[in-house]
Design an enzyme around this catalytic site. Structure first.
Site, short mmCIF file in Angstrom:
data_model
loop_
_atom_site.label_atom_id
_atom_site.label_comp_id
_atom_site.label_asym_id
_atom_site.label_seq_id
_atom_site.Cartn_x
_atom_site.Cartn_y
_atom_site.Cartn_z
N TYR A 46 0.63 -0.72 15.62
CA TYR A 46 -1.12 -0.96 14.41
C TYR A 46 -0.29 0.50 13.05
O TYR A 46 -0.31 1.62 13.13
CB TYR A 46 -1.85 -0.13 14.69
CG TYR A 46 -3.20 -0.35 13.48
CD1 TYR A 46 -3.23 -1.91 12.83
CD2 TYR A 46 -3.58 0.39 12.76
CE1 TYR A 46 -4.63 -2.04 12.14
CE2 TYR A 46 -4.69 0.79 11.87
CZ TYR A 46 -4.83 -0.76 11.18
OH TYR A 46 -5.55 -0.91 10.48
N LYS A 78 -3.79 -3.03 8.06
CA LYS A 78 -3.59 -4.21 7.98
C LYS A 78 -2.51 -5.12 7.07
O LYS A 78 -2.47 -3.90 5.70
CB LYS A 78 -4.56 -4.98 7.82
CG LYS A 78 -5.67 -4.92 8.53
CD LYS A 78 -5.20 -6.02 9.75
CE LYS A 78 -6.07 -6.12 10.60
NZ LYS A 78 -5.04 -6.42 11.78
N ASP A 92 0.63 -1.14 -0.19
CA ASP A 92 0.17 -0.08 -0.19
C ASP A 92 0.58 1.57 -0.02
O ASP A 92 1.26 1.71 0.82
CB ASP A 92 -0.70 0.18 1.30
CG ASP A 92 -1.41 0.70 1.21
OD1 ASP A 92 -1.47 2.34 0.92
OD2 ASP A 92 -2.65 1.07 2.41
P1 13P Z 1 -5.15 -0.50 5.25
O1 13P Z 1 -4.19 -1.62 5.64
O2 13P Z 1 -5.77 -1.23 3.76
O3 13P Z 1 -4.50 0.77 4.46
O4 13P Z 1 -6.38 -0.06 5.98
C1 13P Z 1 -5.84 0.53 6.70
C2 13P Z 1 -7.06 0.83 7.67
O5 13P Z 1 -7.07 1.58 8.65
C3 13P Z 1 -8.54 1.03 7.76
O6 13P Z 1 -9.38 1.60 8.31
MG MG Z 2 -4.21 2.06 3.19
MG MG Z 3 -4.97 -2.05 2.14
MG MG Z 4 -2.84 -2.52 4.70
#
Ligand code: 13P
Ligand code: MG
Ligand code: MG
Ligand code: MG
Ligand code: 13P
Ligand code: MG
Length: 372
Positions: free
Chosen positions: A227, A230, A10
């Site tokens: 964090y 994801k 990402d």
């Molecule tokens: P991503 O890992 O897809 O960037 O998602 C992050 C997030 O916090 C979605 O609410």
């Molecule tokens: Mg993202």
């Molecule tokens: Mg993502």
């Molecule tokens: Mg992600």
């Protein structure tokens, strides 16, 4: 030998965390075309699911190759530069380190790599997911390679009757183990039923002694210690001729099973199989999405993709995912929608515990004075 590598990151979302901007995808495609022209790659295609870009590449350099990993890292730096110029959200989100030294391990981008001898016909499905973590592949991999109620070939095909072996990683302790199935399927399930910690890394055919599946198995939060979004994992599955048929590989996704991810990576939600055009999670940053890109590979050339979930036979899974999403959403901040505390350890709970520690009063009974 040919290697199929999917390397993903990402590097910025459009809008928020919902999708990849077309300019980033174009930059990725240009980079892949140039690398194929230079002879680094046999072929390369860019694809996206949600806000993650996947570089789908064939080459002859084997897994964990410095040249391939460096190429991907540099290309993600380029897409990050585009994201910064456009002011996209979370530019460079998954590039966790400034000190890249040739291998992507622990650097942020995810990768699944599979080295194989190309068969006369080589059907492969590349699965890309958004808003979930690598353990999300555990359930479908079990169904594809160990469950005869999913995969008729386990019973019918003599080349599949001998079963498959599953290589499982313990992401907390950095250990691995191999389970030969069917005879060790109960042992396997004991571990992979806990997908936040135990993740199927690869699967092999015991009869043909060939690799059949590979997944990306990092955990961004374990790398970063906090964090940072994801992992949004990817998976490669080879099909047919002694391996599960294409339809058997897709069948597990007719059930929108529950995964960890969705909003702030902190909620259980159903995974929704979708066509590429619908792989843009919006509601509560979800529900988590999975796309299935089918390729026939010929002398390393990626013929495809075919958008395999662009099929009305997955409409019911999508409808059911929406029903389950309504049900879970009404729990708001309560479990089991929200993840259990141990899986939130890198978010607010940590700092909250430190701040409130002095306010917690012990309720233990006073010690009974010892008689003199
Ligand atoms: P991503 O890992 O897809 O960037 O998602 C992050 C997030 O916090 C979605 O609410
Ligand atoms: Mg993202
Ligand atoms: Mg993502
Ligand atoms: Mg992600
Ligand atoms: P076809 O007859 O369409 O080739 O199907 C063969 C098959 O085995 C499907 O699973
Ligand atoms: Mg046919």
């Amino acid at each position: 030998m040919t290697t199929l590598s999917i390397i993903k990151a990402d590097t910025g979302g459009f809008v928020g965390h919902s999708a990849v901007h077309p300019e980033l995808l174009r930059a990725a495609e240009d980079g892949l075309r140039a690398a194929a022209g230079d002879g680094l790659l046999l072929d390369g295609k860019a694809a996206s699911c949600g806000d993650d870009i996947s570089l789908i590449m064939t080459h002859e350099r084997g897994p964990d190759d410095d040249g391939i990993h460096t190429f991907a890292w540099n290309l993600f730096q380029e897409t990050t530069a585009v994201a910064k110029r456009l002011g996209l959200y979370g530019a460079g989100q998954d590039l966790l380190s400034d000190a890249f030294s040739g291998n992507l391990r622990g650097m942020g981008p995810g990768y699944a790599e599979l080295e194989y001898t190309e068969r006369p016909s080589e059907p492969v499905i590349c699965f890309l997911a958004d808003k979930t973590e690598p353990g999300a592949w555990n359930l479908p991999l079990y169904k594809m390679f160990a469950d005869p109620f999913n995969t008729a070939g386990l019973v019918i095909d003599s080349k599949m009757h001998g079963g498959f072996s599953f290589e499982v990683y313990d992401l907390h302790e950095e250990k691995m183990i191999v389970f030969d199935c069917p005879e060790r399927s109960y042992d396997l399930l004991m571990y992979i039923g806990a997908p936040a910690r135990y993740v199927v890394h690869s699967v092999r055919s015991r009869t043909l002694d060939v690799p059949c599946a590979a997944t990306s198995t990092q955990r961004l939060s374990l790398i970063a210690g906090k964090y940072v979004g994801k992992d949004d994992p990817v998976m490669i599955v080879r099909c047919q001729s002694g391996l599960p048929a294409v339809g058997e590989v897709l069948e597990p996704f007719a059930f929108p099973y529950s995964v960890a991810g969705c909003m702030r990576g902190s909620h259980h939600a159903p995974i929704m199989p979708v066509a590429l055009g619908q792989a843009h999670p919006a509601r509560f940053d979800g529900p988590p999405r999975v796309v299935a890109l089918g390729f026939q590979i010929r002398e390393g050339n990626l013929l495809g993709p075919r958008d395999m979930f662009d099929d009305p036979s997955f409409d019911r899974a999508r409808e059911q995912a929406n029903v389950v999403m309504d049900y879970l959403r009404r729990h708001g901040p309560f479990e089991p929608h929200r993840l259990p505390l141990e899986d939130l350890e890198y978010t607010t709970m940590h700092t909250l515990e430190e701040r409130l520690a002095p306010q917690w009063t012990s309720m233990a009974r006073p010690a009974v004075p010892t008689p003199r």
